[in-house]
Design a protein around this motif. Structure first.
Motif, short mmCIF file in Angstrom:
data_model
loop_
_atom_site.label_atom_id
_atom_site.label_comp_id
_atom_site.label_asym_id
_atom_site.label_seq_id
_atom_site.Cartn_x
_atom_site.Cartn_y
_atom_site.Cartn_z
N GLU A 187 4.99 15.29 -2.80
CA GLU A 187 4.12 14.82 -3.88
C GLU A 187 4.31 15.80 -5.05
O GLU A 187 3.94 16.97 -4.91
CB GLU A 187 2.66 14.83 -3.44
CG GLU A 187 2.31 13.84 -2.36
CD GLU A 187 0.98 14.20 -1.70
OE1 GLU A 187 -0.06 13.93 -2.28
OE2 GLU A 187 1.02 14.78 -0.60
N LYS A 241 -0.96 2.55 -5.84
CA LYS A 241 -2.21 2.80 -6.57
C LYS A 241 -2.24 2.20 -7.98
O LYS A 241 -2.46 1.02 -8.14
CB LYS A 241 -2.51 4.30 -6.60
CG LYS A 241 -2.96 4.84 -5.23
CD LYS A 241 -3.59 6.20 -5.34
CE LYS A 241 -3.94 6.81 -4.00
NZ LYS A 241 -5.24 6.49 -3.50
N SER A 248 0.84 -1.20 0.00
CA SER A 248 0.00 0.00 0.00
C SER A 248 0.87 1.24 0.00
O SER A 248 2.08 1.18 0.29
CB SER A 248 -0.89 0.02 1.25
OG SER A 248 -0.06 0.17 2.39
C1 LIG Z 1 0.44 10.61 -2.48
C2 LIG Z 1 -0.08 9.49 -1.62
N1 LIG Z 1 0.76 8.83 -0.81
C3 LIG Z 1 0.34 7.82 -0.04
C4 LIG Z 1 -0.98 7.43 -0.03
C5 LIG Z 1 -1.42 6.30 0.86
O1 LIG Z 1 -1.76 5.21 0.08
P1 LIG Z 1 -2.62 3.99 0.70
O2 LIG Z 1 -4.01 4.49 0.87
O3 LIG Z 1 -2.49 2.92 -0.35
O4 LIG Z 1 -1.97 3.61 1.98
C6 LIG Z 1 -1.90 8.09 -0.85
C7 LIG Z 1 -3.33 7.71 -0.85
O5 LIG Z 1 -4.19 8.42 -1.28
C8 LIG Z 1 -1.44 9.15 -1.67
O6 LIG Z 1 -2.28 9.81 -2.47
#
Ligand SMILES: Cc1ncc(COP(=O)(O)O)c(C=O)c1O
Length: 409
Positions: A197, A259, A98
């Motif tokens: 990000e 994702k 994840s």
């Molecule tokens: C930029 C970013 N990092 C990390 C995550 C966390 O991902 P997860 O929900 O698979 O743990 C997300 C989830 O939306 C995200 O958009």
């Protein structure tokens, strides 16, 4: 009486029974255009036949081969493919399940490699919901409230405001804020990584200006701080290039992927350079399911689909069609403030969060179009359809949205 937890917030009450491409069918026979795509996950659309086939074939071979116990024949091929696709000299990969796990893994790697305790994140960030990832998340208090104490060693620097009138002075302001964090809260010699990000996701689909990212990278290089790109949401073709940093021409030291990487099968990858990974002490990180063979098969099949000629061109063309159509609606509506984004990672920004909620409901019930909001104050509606979306589907969504914009004006 439901036996399911109350903790999940719900965007719709739809009960899905099948999905194909950009459409889902519900238990009551309804058909919906899914522009939430599992929160930017169903990159190749629902149940792409090539991905389904790869998953089914692998499930028939073996479902789980734990990486500490075994190696298997999909691990190296997947890592090699990712090395081809990843920016710069990134050539070595760790796997998990994840986004939160992979951003936490990035911090663990950065701490081990640098021997430094702290990290810097940015205003509006979302890195996940586990404790460290939560401490790194500043897009909304609901993710953090009631969970204190959060892990320490996370410092928050400004992210340029996408609504600022003058981008260049806004970038200067944000970089001055980063310098202030380094001067007042976490000294360079105590800072392991900056985690950015490249397109702010949950925080409101705001692309980081190139000059801002270059400014961060320069500071990272000067101080021996690792630059981590969290491309969990912006990666895997979402912006029309394989990764959002490819638009900026910068090379992160570490990249987080999840994702869209496996079309919906839970899978995540952390990429870095071999010389950095070699300094990650063996056994200091791991996990039961990382490198799961079905996940690897799904990721390899997803990559095969995404690297077919024309796949990313479609993302660019559909993104342009979408933003052009939305910009036309925006010009005619004073409460509709901005259309922004790259590729199929598009935000529509409104003055009033209540209107955003009404727009979502109108699109859902009248247009059978599923959209989600984003941003700290709920003023952003985000568009993240499957990357296989067609021109006709974008047109259909624009028509539905135009009706909603008119009805809520
Ligand atoms: C930029 C970013 N990092 C990390 C995550 C966390 O991902 P997860 O929900 O698979 O743990 C997300 C989830 O939306 C995200 O958009």
């Amino acid at each position: 009486m439901s036996h399911l937890s109350n903790v999940w917030f719900k965007v719709t009450d739809l009960e899905v029974v099948s999905g194909q491409g950009c459409r889902v069918t519900t238990a009551d026979g309804g058909e919906y255009l899914d522009f939430a795509a599992g929160i930017a996950v169903n990159s190749t659309g629902h149940s792409h036949p090539h991905v389904v086939d790869a998953i089914a074939r692998q499930a028939g071979r073996f479902i789980h081969a734990q990486v500490n116990v075994f190696t298997h024949d999909l691990l190296e091929p997947l890592a090699a493919q990712l090395a081809e696709l990843a920016p710069g000299a990134i050539d070595t990969f760790f796997f998990a399940n994840s986004g939160a796990e992979i951003t936490e893994a990035a911090v663990k790697l950065a701490k081990q490699v640098t021997g430094r305790p702290n990290v810097i994140v940015f205003d509006g960030s979302f890195h996940g919901r586990t404790h460290l990832a939560m401490a790194m998340t500043t897009s909304k208090t609901v993710y953090r409230s009631g969970h204190a104490p959060l892990p320490s060693g996370v410092f928050v620097a400004p992210f340029p405001d996408p609504l600022a009138a003058d981008e260049s002075s806004e970038v200067d302001r944000a970089l001055a804020g980063v310098d202030r964090v380094l001067a007042t809260m976490t000294a360079p010699g105590e800072t392991a990584a900056m985690i950015l990000e490249p397109v702010l996701g949950e925080g409101g689909y705001a692309p980081a200006p190139k000059a801002f990212v270059e400014g961060l990278l320069e500071r990272c290089r000067r101080h021996g701080i690792l630059f981590v790109a969290d491309e969990v949401q912006s990666g895997f073709g979402r912006t029309g290039r394989m990764f959002a940093v490819d638009h900026l021409g910068v090379e992160p030291d570490v990249i987080c992927m999840a994702k869209g990487i496996a079309s919906g099968f839970p899978f995540a990858a952390l990429g870095t350079r071999r010389e950095l990974d070699d300094r990650w002490p063996r056994g200091s990180h791991g996990g039961t399911y990382g490198g799961n063979p079905i996940g690897c098969a799904a990721a390899l099949a997803t990559i095969e689909v995404m690297t077919e000629p024309g796949f990313l061109d479609n993302v660019v063309a559909r993104g342009r069609q979408l933003t052009d159509g939305l910009a036309e609606l925006q010009r005619a509506d004073p409460g509709f403030r901005q259309v922004r984004g790259i590729g199929l990672m598009v935000a529509t920004v409104f003055d009033d969060p209540a209107r955003v909620a009404a727009l979502m409901q109108h699109c859902l019930h009248e247009g059978h179009l599923i959209l989600m909001s984003a941003g700290t104050d709920g003023t952003v509606l985000r568009w993240m359809p499957p990357l296989v979306v067609t021109a006709a589907e974008i047109e259909e969504a624009l028509q539905a949205f135009a009706g909603a914009v008119k009805a809520t004006a």
